[in-house]
Design an enzyme around this catalytic site. Structure first.
Site, mmCIF file in Angstrom:
data_model
loop_
_atom_site.group_PDB
_atom_site.id
_atom_site.type_symbol
_atom_site.label_atom_id
_atom_site.label_comp_id
_atom_site.label_asym_id
_atom_site.label_seq_id
_atom_site.Cartn_x
_atom_site.Cartn_y
_atom_site.Cartn_z
ATOM 1 N N CYS A 111 0.884 -1.170 0.000
ATOM 2 C CA CYS A 111 0.000 0.000 0.000
ATOM 3 C C CYS A 111 0.911 1.207 0.000
ATOM 4 O O CYS A 111 1.599 1.467 0.982
ATOM 5 C CB CYS A 111 -0.913 0.028 1.230
ATOM 6 S SG CYS A 111 -1.769 1.621 1.426
ATOM 7 N N CYS A 114 -0.574 4.450 2.485
ATOM 8 C CA CYS A 114 -0.507 4.379 3.949
ATOM 9 C C CYS A 114 0.064 3.006 4.287
ATOM 10 O O CYS A 114 1.252 2.783 4.086
ATOM 11 C CB CYS A 114 -1.856 4.669 4.595
ATOM 12 S SG CYS A 114 -3.306 3.976 3.799
ATOM 13 N N SER A 115 -0.729 2.106 4.753
ATOM 14 C CA SER A 115 -0.219 0.749 4.956
ATOM 15 C C SER A 115 -1.384 -0.210 5.095
ATOM 16 O O SER A 115 -1.403 -1.051 5.985
ATOM 17 C CB SER A 115 0.683 0.683 6.183
ATOM 18 O OG SER A 115 0.026 1.298 7.268
ATOM 19 N N CYS A 116 -2.379 -0.072 4.204
ATOM 20 C CA CYS A 116 -3.527 -0.985 4.197
ATOM 21 C C CYS A 116 -2.998 -2.416 4.138
ATOM 22 O O CYS A 116 -2.067 -2.714 3.383
ATOM 23 C CB CYS A 116 -4.399 -0.714 2.975
ATOM 24 S SG CYS A 116 -5.054 0.970 2.932
#
Lengths: 206, 100, 97
Positions: A111, A114-116
């Site tokens: 991702c 962000c950091s999905c």
């Protein structure tokens, strides 16, 4: 290597002796939200337990079933959430898409915004998944990033990156390693690492 | 204009397989944010937006959950759930007593 | 465009709009202006650009998973010509290519 489930990692110092600015803020927020009945201490405790119970072992169970049962694999690829429910794995409202690795195609998840991450099936993400270097490079030079993980993709295999920035969440269904024929599901699950389900590694050899 | 969080494709260094076991305070922050979302106190996009507004050096200066704490506070204030004054006073008190 | 569900079908050629507003945008910078093919329609969702500023009552918008050739995304891409990247793009960022 760093597959997330067979060795312990050092605990980052909690710094409770000298909490930093944002840790102080976190405590203040928790106290204020409890007092304002936004949530209860019991709800907070239960949510922490729920997250603690999540981890790559859940994803590994799903992958192992798909390796053992071709009809299940078909259902998993068609409807990830329903197939997980079949196994009694509750992934809540997660819109899960399962990406099948094949001899001609290797999948990799990132991702960049962000950091999905498929938290419902893999738990909290490792630090490197959230790192600037992974987020910057995985989309542009996936093969170089894979090599840094010690993962060599054969020249004849295409690489497909999934930039998971919106509503769907992805796990990779790795190819069953050679020599795993006849293993039971528990033994198969032990070969499935977290990193293999993100796509940066291959499953362990039996 | 490319914004700081929107970093896909920029040059970067090696990906080092670092990780740590999450600390208690980090797990608490994670759980708080899930409950806040479940209760519709503010939505996920507001949360992400607040993190993005932290700007260019946030990734170097703050850890992941420190950024989350900032965003939670920002959005709770914006939604009127808490006030700046309440937060400031409570932080002073927490710091003085060493509560965690 | 807003609220128009399933304006595209799997296999349609699309292009991500080349635009650079401020605000909370989920179409990554590197994919703006690039052309790809719709892989699937993912359904309708709240518009993150509006929800990020507490506007939660607007009409939902379509979301599409779009497949791009890496060689199209990165002119200097080193890899196989078949290498690809999939990204979910909200309908308001897509136009027919």
């Amino acid at each position: 290597m760093h597959d997330g489930h067979d060795h312990a990692h050092p605990l980052r110092p909690d710094r409770d002796e000298h909490p930093g600015y944002y840790q102080v803020m976190a405590t203040a927020l928790r106290e204020l939200l409890l007092e304002k009945n936004v949530f209860t201490a019991e709800e907070l405790r239960r949510q922490m337990e729920k997250m603690d119970e999540r981890g790559p072992h859940l994803g590994a169970r799903v992958v192992a079933r798909a390796w053992a049962d071709a009809a299940f694999k078909t259902r998993l690829l068609a409807d990830g959430p329903a197939a997980c429910r079949e196994l009694g794995v509750d992934i809540g409202p997660t819109r899960l898409v399962v990406l099948e690795n094949r001899p001609e195609l290797h999948n990799l998840v990132v991702c960049t915004l962000c950091s999905c991450y498929p938290r419902a099936l893999l738990g909290l993400p490792p630090d490197w998944y959230k790192s600037v270097n992974y987020r910057r490079r995985a989309v542009r030079e996936p093969r170089a990033v894979l090599e840094e993980f010690g993962t060599r993709i054969p020249d004849g295999t295409a690489v497909r990156v999934h930039d998971s920035t919106a509503e769907l969440r992805y796990i990779v269904l790795p190819m069953r390693p050679a020599g795993a024929e006849g293993l039971d599901e528990a033994a198969l699950a032990a070969l499935v690492t977290r990193d293999a389900m993100i796509g940066v590694a291959l499953p362990k050899a039996p | 204009m490319r914004r700081a969080h929107d970093m896909g494709g920029l040059p970067g260094g090696p990906v080092t397989p670092e990780e740590h076991d999450y600390a208690l305070w980090e797990k608490r922050v994670d759980a708080m944010s899930v409950l806040i979302g479940n209760k519709n106190i503010f939505n996920l996009d507001e949360f992400r937006h607040a993190i993005e507004l932290l700007g260019a050096d946030a990734h170097e200066k703050l850890s992941y959950y420190e950024r989350w704490v900032y965003a939670i506070a920002h959005n709770l204030i914006q939604r009127g759930v808490i006030t700046v004054d309440e937060l400031g006073r409570r932080m002073t008190e927490v710091e003085k007593t060493g509560r965690t | 465009m807003t609220g128009a569900s399933a304006a595209f079908a799997a296999g349609d050629a699309v292009r991500v709009r080349r635009a650079f507003p401020i605000g909370h945008v989920r179409a990554p910078f590197y994919i703006r202006g690039k052309a790809g093919t719709v892989e699937r329609y993912c359904g309708e969702f709240g518009n993150p650009e509006e929800r990020s500023v507490m506007q939660e009552d607007g009409p939902p918008i379509g979301l599409y998973r779009v497949r791009f050739r890496q060689a199209e995304v990165w002119p200097d891409y080193r890899g196989r010509p078949e290498d690809s990247i999939d990204i979910e793009i909200y309908a308001n960022w897509l136009e027919r290519a």
